[in-house]
Design a protein around this motif. Structure first.
Motif, PDB file in Angstrom:
ATOM      1  N   GLY A  39       0.920  -1.144  -0.004  1.00  0.00           N
ATOM      2  CA  GLY A  39       0.124   0.132  -0.213  1.00  0.00           C
ATOM      3  C   GLY A  39       0.766   1.310   0.294  1.00  0.00           C
ATOM      4  N   PRO A  40       2.084   1.638   1.337  1.00  0.00           N
ATOM      5  CA  PRO A  40       2.509   2.822   0.568  1.00  0.00           C
ATOM      6  C   PRO A  40       3.774   2.467   0.008  1.00  0.00           C
ATOM      7  CG  PRO A  40       2.776   1.855   2.958  1.00  0.00           C
ATOM      8  CD  PRO A  40       2.156   0.733   2.564  1.00  0.00           C
ATOM      9  N   ILE A  41       3.937   1.320  -0.650  1.00  0.00           N
ATOM     10  CA  ILE A  41       4.863   1.869  -1.740  1.00  0.00           C
ATOM     11  C   ILE A  41       4.306   2.245  -3.454  1.00  0.00           C
ATOM     12  CG2 ILE A  41       5.557  -0.256  -2.921  1.00  0.00           C
ATOM     13  CD1 ILE A  41       8.727  -0.491  -3.168  1.00  0.00           C
ATOM     14  N   PHE A  42       2.577   1.849  -3.014  1.00  0.00           N
ATOM     15  CA  PHE A  42       2.472   2.205  -4.712  1.00  0.00           C
ATOM     16  C   PHE A  42       1.743   3.845  -4.636  1.00  0.00           C
ATOM     17  CE2 PHE A  42       2.338  -2.519  -5.426  1.00  0.00           C
ATOM     18  CZ  PHE A  42       2.127  -2.775  -7.118  1.00  0.00           C
ATOM     19  N   LEU A  43       1.519   4.141  -3.270  1.00  0.00           N
ATOM     20  CA  LEU A  43       1.588   5.306  -2.831  1.00  0.00           C
ATOM     21  C   LEU A  43       2.526   6.340  -3.244  1.00  0.00           C
ATOM     22  CD1 LEU A  43      -1.592   6.787  -2.850  1.00  0.00           C
ATOM     23  CD2 LEU A  43      -0.474   6.558  -0.406  1.00  0.00           C
ATOM     24  N   SER A  44       3.372   5.696  -3.481  1.00  0.00           N
ATOM     25  CA  SER A  44       4.822   6.880  -2.639  1.00  0.00           C
ATOM     26  C   SER A  44       5.912   7.003  -5.039  1.00  0.00           C
ATOM     27  CB  SER A  44       6.017   6.395  -2.254  1.00  0.00           C
ATOM     28  OG  SER A  44       6.069   5.065  -2.875  1.00  0.00           O
ATOM     29  N   LEU A  45       5.147   5.642  -5.285  1.00  0.00           N
ATOM     30  CA  LEU A  45       6.388   5.785  -6.366  1.00  0.00           C
ATOM     31  C   LEU A  45       6.176   6.981  -7.249  1.00  0.00           C
ATOM     32  CD1 LEU A  45       5.343   2.369  -7.673  1.00  0.00           C
ATOM     33  CD2 LEU A  45       7.785   3.248  -6.319  1.00  0.00           C
ATOM     34  N   PRO A  46       4.433   7.521  -7.308  1.00  0.00           N
ATOM     35  CA  PRO A  46       4.365   8.464  -8.430  1.00  0.00           C
ATOM     36  C   PRO A  46       5.253  10.401  -7.264  1.00  0.00           C
ATOM     37  CG  PRO A  46       2.637   8.139  -7.592  1.00  0.00           C
ATOM     38  CD  PRO A  46       3.489   7.059  -7.291  1.00  0.00           C
ATOM     39  N   LEU A  47       5.066   9.808  -5.998  1.00  0.00           N
ATOM     40  CA  LEU A  47       5.243  11.240  -5.332  1.00  0.00           C
ATOM     41  C   LEU A  47       6.879  11.554  -5.305  1.00  0.00           C
ATOM     42  CD1 LEU A  47       3.356  11.039  -2.680  1.00  0.00           C
ATOM     43  CD2 LEU A  47       2.767  12.247  -4.600  1.00  0.00           C
ATOM     44  N   LEU A  48       7.470  10.054  -5.342  1.00  0.00           N
ATOM     45  CA  LEU A  48       9.371   9.724  -5.507  1.00  0.00           C
ATOM     46  C   LEU A  48       9.769  10.275  -6.744  1.00  0.00           C
ATOM     47  CD1 LEU A  48       9.712   6.768  -3.363  1.00  0.00           C
ATOM     48  CD2 LEU A  48      10.314   9.068  -2.934  1.00  0.00           C
ATOM     49  N   VAL A  49       8.696  10.255  -7.724  1.00  0.00           N
ATOM     50  CA  VAL A  49       9.244  10.588  -9.859  1.00  0.00           C
ATOM     51  C   VAL A  49       9.263  12.176  -9.517  1.00  0.00           C
ATOM     52  CG1 VAL A  49       8.438  10.545 -11.478  1.00  0.00           C
ATOM     53  CG2 VAL A  49       8.863   8.273 -10.243  1.00  0.00           C
ATOM     54  N   LYS A  50       8.307  12.444  -8.725  1.00  0.00           N
ATOM     55  CA  LYS A  50       8.356  14.053  -8.804  1.00  0.00           C
ATOM     56  C   LYS A  50       8.838  14.998  -8.460  1.00  0.00           C
ATOM     57  CE  LYS A  50       5.138  17.740 -10.862  1.00  0.00           C
ATOM     58  NZ  LYS A  50       4.718  17.116 -12.521  1.00  0.00           N
ATOM     59  N   GLU A  51       9.394  14.022  -6.411  1.00  0.00           N
ATOM     60  CA  GLU A  51      10.528  15.093  -6.365  1.00  0.00           C
ATOM     61  C   GLU A  51      11.922  14.630  -7.239  1.00  0.00           C
ATOM     62  OE1 GLU A  51      12.916  13.063  -2.242  1.00  0.00           O
ATOM     63  OE2 GLU A  51      11.096  13.554  -2.677  1.00  0.00           O
ATOM     64  N   ALA A  52      11.965  13.892  -8.059  1.00  0.00           N
ATOM     65  CA  ALA A  52      13.206  13.680  -8.879  1.00  0.00           C
ATOM     66  C   ALA A  52      12.875  14.070 -10.331  1.00  0.00           C
ATOM     67  CB  ALA A  52      13.618  12.135  -8.573  1.00  0.00           C
ATOM     68  N   ASN A  53      12.293  14.950 -10.325  1.00  0.00           N
ATOM     69  CA  ASN A  53      11.683  15.863 -11.342  1.00  0.00           C
ATOM     70  C   ASN A  53      11.419  14.981 -12.770  1.00  0.00           C
ATOM     71  OD1 ASN A  53      11.703  18.940 -10.581  1.00  0.00           O
ATOM     72  ND2 ASN A  53      14.072  18.642 -10.305  1.00  0.00           N
ATOM     73  N   GLY A  54      10.821  13.790 -12.355  1.00  0.00           N
ATOM     74  CA  GLY A  54      10.996  12.783 -13.542  1.00  0.00           C
ATOM     75  C   GLY A  54       9.772  12.575 -14.615  1.00  0.00           C
ATOM     76  N   THR A  55       9.093  11.841 -15.431  1.00  0.00           N
ATOM     77  CA  THR A  55       7.842  12.561 -16.219  1.00  0.00           C
ATOM     78  C   THR A  55       7.280  10.833 -15.603  1.00  0.00           C
ATOM     79  OG1 THR A  55       9.163  11.087 -17.918  1.00  0.00           O
ATOM     80  CG2 THR A  55       9.454  13.740 -17.683  1.00  0.00           C
ATOM     81  N   ALA A  56       6.315  11.171 -16.647  1.00  0.00           N
ATOM     82  CA  ALA A  56       5.093   9.706 -17.023  1.00  0.00           C
ATOM     83  C   ALA A  56       6.170   8.637 -17.387  1.00  0.00           C
ATOM     84  CB  ALA A  56       4.363   9.692 -17.669  1.00  0.00           C
ATOM     85  N   LEU A  57       7.020   8.377 -17.813  1.00  0.00           N
ATOM     86  CA  LEU A  57       7.858   7.472 -18.285  1.00  0.00           C
ATOM     87  C   LEU A  57       8.950   6.861 -17.515  1.00  0.00           C
ATOM     88  CD1 LEU A  57       8.032   6.159 -20.900  1.00  0.00           C
ATOM     89  CD2 LEU A  57       9.352   7.503 -21.478  1.00  0.00           C
ATOM     90  N   HIS A  58       9.002   8.012 -16.414  1.00  0.00           N
ATOM     91  CA  HIS A  58       9.994   7.309 -15.888  1.00  0.00           C
ATOM     92  C   HIS A  58       9.069   6.454 -14.532  1.00  0.00           C
ATOM     93  CE1 HIS A  58      12.567  10.633 -16.713  1.00  0.00           C
ATOM     94  NE2 HIS A  58      13.518   9.559 -16.846  1.00  0.00           N
ATOM     95  N   LEU A  59       8.102   6.999 -14.303  1.00  0.00           N
ATOM     96  CA  LEU A  59       7.074   6.423 -13.291  1.00  0.00           C
ATOM     97  C   LEU A  59       6.987   5.089 -13.963  1.00  0.00           C
ATOM     98  CD1 LEU A  59       4.896   6.241 -10.870  1.00  0.00           C
ATOM     99  CD2 LEU A  59       3.802   8.046 -12.461  1.00  0.00           C
ATOM    100  N   SER A  60       6.579   4.749 -15.048  1.00  0.00           N
ATOM    101  CA  SER A  60       6.159   3.366 -15.625  1.00  0.00           C
ATOM    102  C   SER A  60       7.389   2.928 -15.455  1.00  0.00           C
ATOM    103  CB  SER A  60       6.403   3.747 -17.081  1.00  0.00           C
ATOM    104  OG  SER A  60       7.515   4.045 -17.926  1.00  0.00           O
ATOM    105  N   PHE A  61       9.098   3.134 -15.654  1.00  0.00           N
ATOM    106  CA  PHE A  61       9.724   2.648 -15.126  1.00  0.00           C
ATOM    107  C   PHE A  61      10.106   2.464 -14.558  1.00  0.00           C
ATOM    108  CE2 PHE A  61      12.442   4.792 -18.925  1.00  0.00           C
ATOM    109  CZ  PHE A  61      11.628   3.786 -19.902  1.00  0.00           C
ATOM    110  N   LEU A  62       9.788   2.870 -12.945  1.00  0.00           N
ATOM    111  CA  LEU A  62       9.704   2.106 -11.917  1.00  0.00           C
ATOM    112  C   LEU A  62       8.780   1.315 -11.206  1.00  0.00           C
ATOM    113  CD1 LEU A  62      10.570   2.864  -8.972  1.00  0.00           C
ATOM    114  CD2 LEU A  62       9.529   5.202  -8.750  1.00  0.00           C
ATOM    115  N   GLU A  63       7.467   1.640 -12.067  1.00  0.00           N
ATOM    116  CA  GLU A  63       6.483   1.083 -11.663  1.00  0.00           C
ATOM    117  C   GLU A  63       6.759  -0.674 -12.357  1.00  0.00           C
ATOM    118  OE1 GLU A  63       2.932   2.095 -11.829  1.00  0.00           O
ATOM    119  OE2 GLU A  63       2.080   3.360 -10.811  1.00  0.00           O
ATOM    120  N   GLY A  64       7.147  -0.372 -13.169  1.00  0.00           N
ATOM    121  CA  GLY A  64       8.257  -1.770 -14.169  1.00  0.00           C
ATOM    122  C   GLY A  64       9.258  -2.288 -13.669  1.00  0.00           C
TER     123      GLY A  64
END
Length: 404
Positions: free
Chosen positions: A238-263
């Motif tokens: 639960g916590p890790i899925f909720l944190s993924l987009p927030l951590l990507v945004k914190e690192a100035n990432g994009t939707a593609l970076h989010l998809s790599f992290l979820e991948g």
């Protein structure tokens, strides 16, 4: 040998392919609404409320779904739920195209999707033991889970590409089509599953559910297994899925970076399911489950301290690998030891354990972020508390450690 016989089982193949399309739809839907909340609506602090809106009704319908799975043909339940979910994703597509897709609309659709999930999951899980032999249960469950994790690797990347180079409409459209295919493949004449039989006179839904709950509560085996599932889902997934987009945004990432992290998370879980697909655990299953439970929580703590996206991807894979190595054998052990007449209700309680604490965890996580707690601090705290509970399980549950 077990895998070869599963591939020849036509009814199981339809169920397997149906679940594959369902996961493709869900994985694309999940990353789409996550990024829509963060990048389009600019409401990342309320993302937990969307997931909670899906989890709350699931808690209620899961109880009803478990009883229905012991009463009526399970393929009918899955087929009806699939059609309903395809319709709801279609609503997201239409509202987005007309610029009506607001936060309240997302909440409403998530609520309805969660309600339908509550009917679907007990029917799916209780169908597997009815379609395969007992000695094939680990292979059947891991084949489904390994395919799920492969699709969770492909789906987010596909959605990320579609959102980056096309639009949210493309991801909603593909997700809707995949859900329709899921419903078609689980059409009752294809599955040909029998209607569950009951020796007793029909009782009220709540009375039948309580009967299943009493069956579970009388056994220390079930209580330990369910507690392990709660720890993995409440303190880790639960916590890790909720944190993924927030951590990507914190690192100035994009939707593609989010998809790599979820991948990356999906790669770890896929490796676990492939390993379990080809290696059937026969000895020391209880101890192995607890070992991987400890590993899951330790890797989550390290994940909370990592700043680079590359490191986050590697650690997300490690968390997923250990988490699924603990979760899936626990699920199989419960299926093996459950009375077939109570399978729907017991599995609904198992899925309830997976999801009942999600809205609490996600709402709490979101609330703590809104009052100023950093996401990394919260992940670290969740991992430490989960690890303390895991140690308590190890000390107290001697019977679980002795399971072969």
């Amino acid at each position: 040998m077990e895998l070869r016989s599963l591939v020849k089982n036509r009814r199981f193949l339809f169920l397997w392919m149906s679940e594959t399309f369902a996961v493709l739809s869900f994985s694309m839907f999940l990353i789409t609404i996550s990024w829509y909340m963060v990048d389009y609506l600019h409401l990342p602090q309320y993302m937990g409320l969307v997931f909670a809106a899906a989890s709350l009704p699931r808690m209620v319908t899961m109880m009803v779904g478990g009883v229905l799975a012991d009463r009526i043909q399970r393929s009918k339940i899955m087929f009806s739920a699939g059609l309903g979910e395809a319709f709801l994703i279609g609503i997201l597509l239409v509202t987005y195209l007309n610029d009506w897709l607001t936060f309240p609309v997302l909440l409403g659709v998530a609520f309805c999707l969660g309600a339908l999930d509550g009917f679907f999951f007990p029917a799916l899980s209780s169908s597997i033991p009815a379609l395969v032999q007992k000695e094939e249960l680990q292979s059947a469950n891991t084949l489904i889970h390994s395919t799920q994790e492969l699709i969770f690797l492909i789906g987010p990347v596909t959605a990320g590409v579609l959102m980056t180079y096309y639009s949210f409409a493309a991801t909603f459209g593909v997700s809707m089509i995949a859900m329709l295919l899921h419903a078609i493949l689980v059409f009752p004449p294809f599955i040909q599953d029998a209607k569950p039989t009951s020796d007793s006179t029909k009782q009220s839904i709540m009375k039948e559910f309580r009967e299943g709950l009493d069956y579970v509560c009388r056994s220390s085996f079930y209580k330990t297994g369910i507690l392990i599932i709660i720890v993995i889902n409440f303190f880790v997934f639960g916590p890790i899925f909720l944190s993924l987009p927030l951590l990507v945004k914190e690192a100035n990432g994009t939707a593609l970076h989010l998809s790599f992290l979820e991948g990356g998370f999906s790669i770890g879980s896929l490796l676990a399911t492939i390993l379990l697909l080809f290696i059937t655990l026969r000895k020391n299953r209880g101890k192995l489950i607890l070992f991987f439970l400890f590993g899951t929580l330790v890797f989550l703590w390290i994940f909370s301290q990592m700043s680079s996206i590359g490191g986050l991807i590697l650690l997300a894979s490690s968390v997923a690998f250990c988490g699924f190595m603990a979760f899936m054998p626990t699920d199989v052990l419960i299926q093996e030891r459950t009375d077939p007449k109570l399978m729907g209700r017991v599995m609904s309680i198992v899925f309830l354990a997976q999801t009942a604490f999600d809205p609490v965890a996600q709402t709490l996580f979101s609330f703590l972020m809104t009052i100023g707690f950093p996401v990394r601090t919260l992940l670290a705290v969740f991992s430490v508390i989960g690890l303390m509970i895991a140690v308590l399980i190890y000390v107290r549950a001697k019977h679980w450690r002795s399971i072969c």
